[in-house]
Scaffold this active site. Sequence first.
Site, PDB file in Angstrom:
ATOM      1  N   ARG A   1      -0.282  -7.123 -59.421  1.00 37.44           N
ATOM      2  CA  ARG A   1       0.385  -6.395 -58.344  1.00 37.44           C
ATOM      3  C   ARG A   1       1.874  -6.715 -58.372  1.00 37.44           C
ATOM      4  O   ARG A   1       2.246  -7.877 -58.505  1.00 37.44           O
ATOM      5  CB  ARG A   1      -0.205  -6.822 -56.991  1.00 37.44           C
ATOM      6  CG  ARG A   1      -1.465  -6.096 -56.625  1.00 37.44           C
ATOM      7  CD  ARG A   1      -2.136  -6.654 -55.411  1.00 37.44           C
ATOM      8  NE  ARG A   1      -1.269  -6.848 -54.256  1.00 37.44           N
ATOM      9  CZ  ARG A   1      -1.710  -7.210 -53.061  1.00 37.44           C
ATOM     10  NH1 ARG A   1      -3.008  -7.414 -52.873  1.00 37.44           N
ATOM     11  NH2 ARG A   1      -0.883  -7.379 -52.060  1.00 37.44           N
TER      12      ARG A   1
ATOM     13  N   ARG B   1      -1.683  -7.382 -38.310  1.00 36.94           N
ATOM     14  CA  ARG B   1      -0.794  -8.333 -38.970  1.00 36.94           C
ATOM     15  C   ARG B   1       0.345  -8.781 -38.065  1.00 36.94           C
ATOM     16  O   ARG B   1       1.180  -9.577 -38.473  1.00 36.94           O
ATOM     17  CB  ARG B   1      -0.202  -7.700 -40.221  1.00 36.94           C
ATOM     18  CG  ARG B   1      -0.856  -8.237 -41.507  1.00 36.94           C
ATOM     19  CD  ARG B   1      -0.249  -7.500 -42.656  1.00 36.94           C
ATOM     20  NE  ARG B   1      -0.299  -8.209 -43.899  1.00 36.94           N
ATOM     21  CZ  ARG B   1      -1.168  -7.938 -44.866  1.00 36.94           C
ATOM     22  NH1 ARG B   1      -2.107  -7.058 -44.689  1.00 36.94           N
ATOM     23  NH2 ARG B   1      -1.092  -8.580 -46.018  1.00 36.94           N
TER      24      ARG B   1
ATOM     25  N   LYS C   1      -9.012 -13.106 -48.525  1.00 39.88           N
ATOM     26  CA  LYS C   1      -9.611 -12.193 -47.543  1.00 39.88           C
ATOM     27  C   LYS C   1     -10.562 -11.200 -48.237  1.00 39.88           C
ATOM     28  O   LYS C   1     -11.642 -10.928 -47.751  1.00 39.88           O
ATOM     29  CB  LYS C   1      -8.516 -11.404 -46.796  1.00 39.88           C
ATOM     30  CG  LYS C   1      -7.549 -12.302 -46.026  1.00 39.88           C
ATOM     31  CD  LYS C   1      -6.575 -11.503 -45.181  1.00 39.88           C
ATOM     32  CE  LYS C   1      -5.530 -10.728 -45.943  1.00 39.88           C
ATOM     33  NZ  LYS C   1      -4.573 -11.563 -46.715  1.00 39.88           N
TER      34      LYS C   1
ATOM     35  N   ARG D   1      -3.482 -13.847 -60.335  1.00 41.90           N
ATOM     36  CA  ARG D   1      -4.339 -12.772 -59.804  1.00 41.90           C
ATOM     37  C   ARG D   1      -4.072 -11.449 -60.520  1.00 41.90           C
ATOM     38  O   ARG D   1      -2.933 -11.065 -60.735  1.00 41.90           O
ATOM     39  CB  ARG D   1      -4.068 -12.591 -58.307  1.00 41.90           C
ATOM     40  CG  ARG D   1      -4.751 -11.357 -57.729  1.00 41.90           C
ATOM     41  CD  ARG D   1      -4.896 -11.398 -56.245  1.00 41.90           C
ATOM     42  NE  ARG D   1      -3.715 -10.978 -55.522  1.00 41.90           N
ATOM     43  CZ  ARG D   1      -3.670 -10.847 -54.196  1.00 41.90           C
ATOM     44  NH1 ARG D   1      -4.732 -11.145 -53.474  1.00 41.90           N
ATOM     45  NH2 ARG D   1      -2.561 -10.472 -53.603  1.00 41.90           N
TER      46      ARG D   1
ATOM     47  N   ARG E   1       6.534 -12.642 -48.411  1.00 40.78           N
ATOM     48  CA  ARG E   1       5.286 -12.267 -47.722  1.00 40.78           C
ATOM     49  C   ARG E   1       4.733 -13.447 -46.933  1.00 40.78           C
ATOM     50  O   ARG E   1       4.194 -13.273 -45.839  1.00 40.78           O
ATOM     51  CB  ARG E   1       4.255 -11.762 -48.745  1.00 40.78           C
ATOM     52  CG  ARG E   1       4.609 -10.377 -49.266  1.00 40.78           C
ATOM     53  CD  ARG E   1       3.824 -10.019 -50.520  1.00 40.78           C
ATOM     54  NE  ARG E   1       2.396  -9.944 -50.317  1.00 40.78           N
ATOM     55  CZ  ARG E   1       1.489 -10.142 -51.281  1.00 40.78           C
ATOM     56  NH1 ARG E   1       1.869 -10.446 -52.503  1.00 40.78           N
ATOM     57  NH2 ARG E   1       0.221 -10.042 -51.011  1.00 40.78           N
TER      58      ARG E   1
HETATM   59  P1  AMP Z   1      -2.449  -6.885 -48.796  1.00 41.59           P
HETATM   60  O1  AMP Z   1      -3.153  -6.190 -49.911  1.00 41.59           O
HETATM   61  O2  AMP Z   1      -3.303  -7.081 -47.579  1.00 41.59           O
HETATM   62  O3  AMP Z   1      -1.780  -8.150 -49.248  1.00 41.59           O
HETATM   63  O4  AMP Z   1      -1.274  -5.894 -48.330  1.00 41.59           O
HETATM   64  C1  AMP Z   1      -0.246  -5.504 -49.223  1.00 41.59           C
HETATM   65  C2  AMP Z   1       0.926  -4.963 -48.439  1.00 41.59           C
HETATM   66  O5  AMP Z   1       0.544  -3.795 -47.682  1.00 41.59           O
HETATM   67  C3  AMP Z   1       1.507  -5.906 -47.403  1.00 41.59           C
HETATM   68  O6  AMP Z   1       2.403  -6.863 -47.971  1.00 41.59           O
HETATM   69  C4  AMP Z   1       2.246  -4.917 -46.495  1.00 41.59           C
HETATM   70  O7  AMP Z   1       3.434  -4.455 -47.091  1.00 41.59           O
HETATM   71  C5  AMP Z   1       1.264  -3.743 -46.456  1.00 41.59           C
HETATM   72  N1  AMP Z   1       0.310  -3.909 -45.347  1.00 41.59           N
HETATM   73  C6  AMP Z   1      -1.014  -4.201 -45.428  1.00 41.59           C
HETATM   74  N2  AMP Z   1      -1.560  -4.285 -44.208  1.00 41.59           N
HETATM   75  C7  AMP Z   1      -0.562  -4.044 -43.317  1.00 41.59           C
HETATM   76  C8  AMP Z   1      -0.494  -4.010 -41.898  1.00 41.59           C
HETATM   77  N3  AMP Z   1      -1.561  -4.266 -41.128  1.00 41.59           N
HETATM   78  N4  AMP Z   1       0.714  -3.734 -41.331  1.00 41.59           N
HETATM   79  C9  AMP Z   1       1.783  -3.458 -42.080  1.00 41.59           C
HETATM   80  N5  AMP Z   1       1.802  -3.506 -43.428  1.00 41.59           N
HETATM   81  C10 AMP Z   1       0.638  -3.792 -44.047  1.00 41.59           C
END
Ligand code: AMP
Length: 218
Positions: free
Chosen positions: A158, A86, A13, A125, A169
């Site tokens: 991360r 999400r 993304k 990553r 996840r």
């Molecule tokens: P990402 O960097 O998009 O993979 O997001 C990392 C983490 O942030 C996710 O695994 C969630 O714990 C939290 N997160 C990101 N976006 C959302 C969202 N829209 N709703 C809830 N938690 C989120």
Amino acid sequence: MQLVILGAPGAGKGTFSQSIKKYKQFTHIATGDIFRKHIKDQTDLGKVASTYIEKGKLVPNDLTDDLIFSELNLVKKDFILDGYPRNLDQAKKLDEMLRELKIPLTACVSLSIEQEVIVDRLRSRVVCSNCAYSYNLKTAPTKTKGICDNCGGKLVHRKDDSPEIVTHRIQIYERETEPVINYYEEQGKLLEIDCGEIDFVTQIDEIWSLLLEREVKV
Ligand code: AMP
């Protein structure tokens, strides 16, 4: 043009958002990056969010919705929402917010990818601890080992990219986020990209043309 990008962890993304920026000055609103910044700055939101993120769980909707609403209020147009919505409640909330702000959503781009590719990708990553740029140690390494090409920041793995958390996840993505794909399909807003067939880095021109067609219809 206003876009939502959906995709499992590691689908690309962030990379997609960077690629599409060559056509327009988009504001990239990535919820994960915003939460990580709050965690780094040890804000109240960061302290709460980290308890969920470290376990691979979603941060509660009310906190996430408020965060997005303030971001949208600032930018108003030409944004890419990366990582939001999400789940279905967030998707409905986003529609309400956009109605209130009188901003049309142009399209939802959904990136689909095989699970084995995800696990392999996330293992290699690394992300910049300063600007959040992401790199793949095998396929897209930085010029200097451990240092971000973009800003010179330190690269880190991360915590939530560890194999156990990634599995969790992915399950959450399948259970909570996949229904959002249908939600946008029913609205006629969905543009699906199969990452096994279309390379959105080299074929970004084609994708951009499809998005322009959508924009005319909105
Ligand atoms: P990402 O960097 O998009 O993979 O997001 C990392 C983490 O942030 C996710 O695994 C969630 O714990 C939290 N997160 C990101 N976006 C959302 C969202 N829209 N709703 C809830 N938690 C989120």
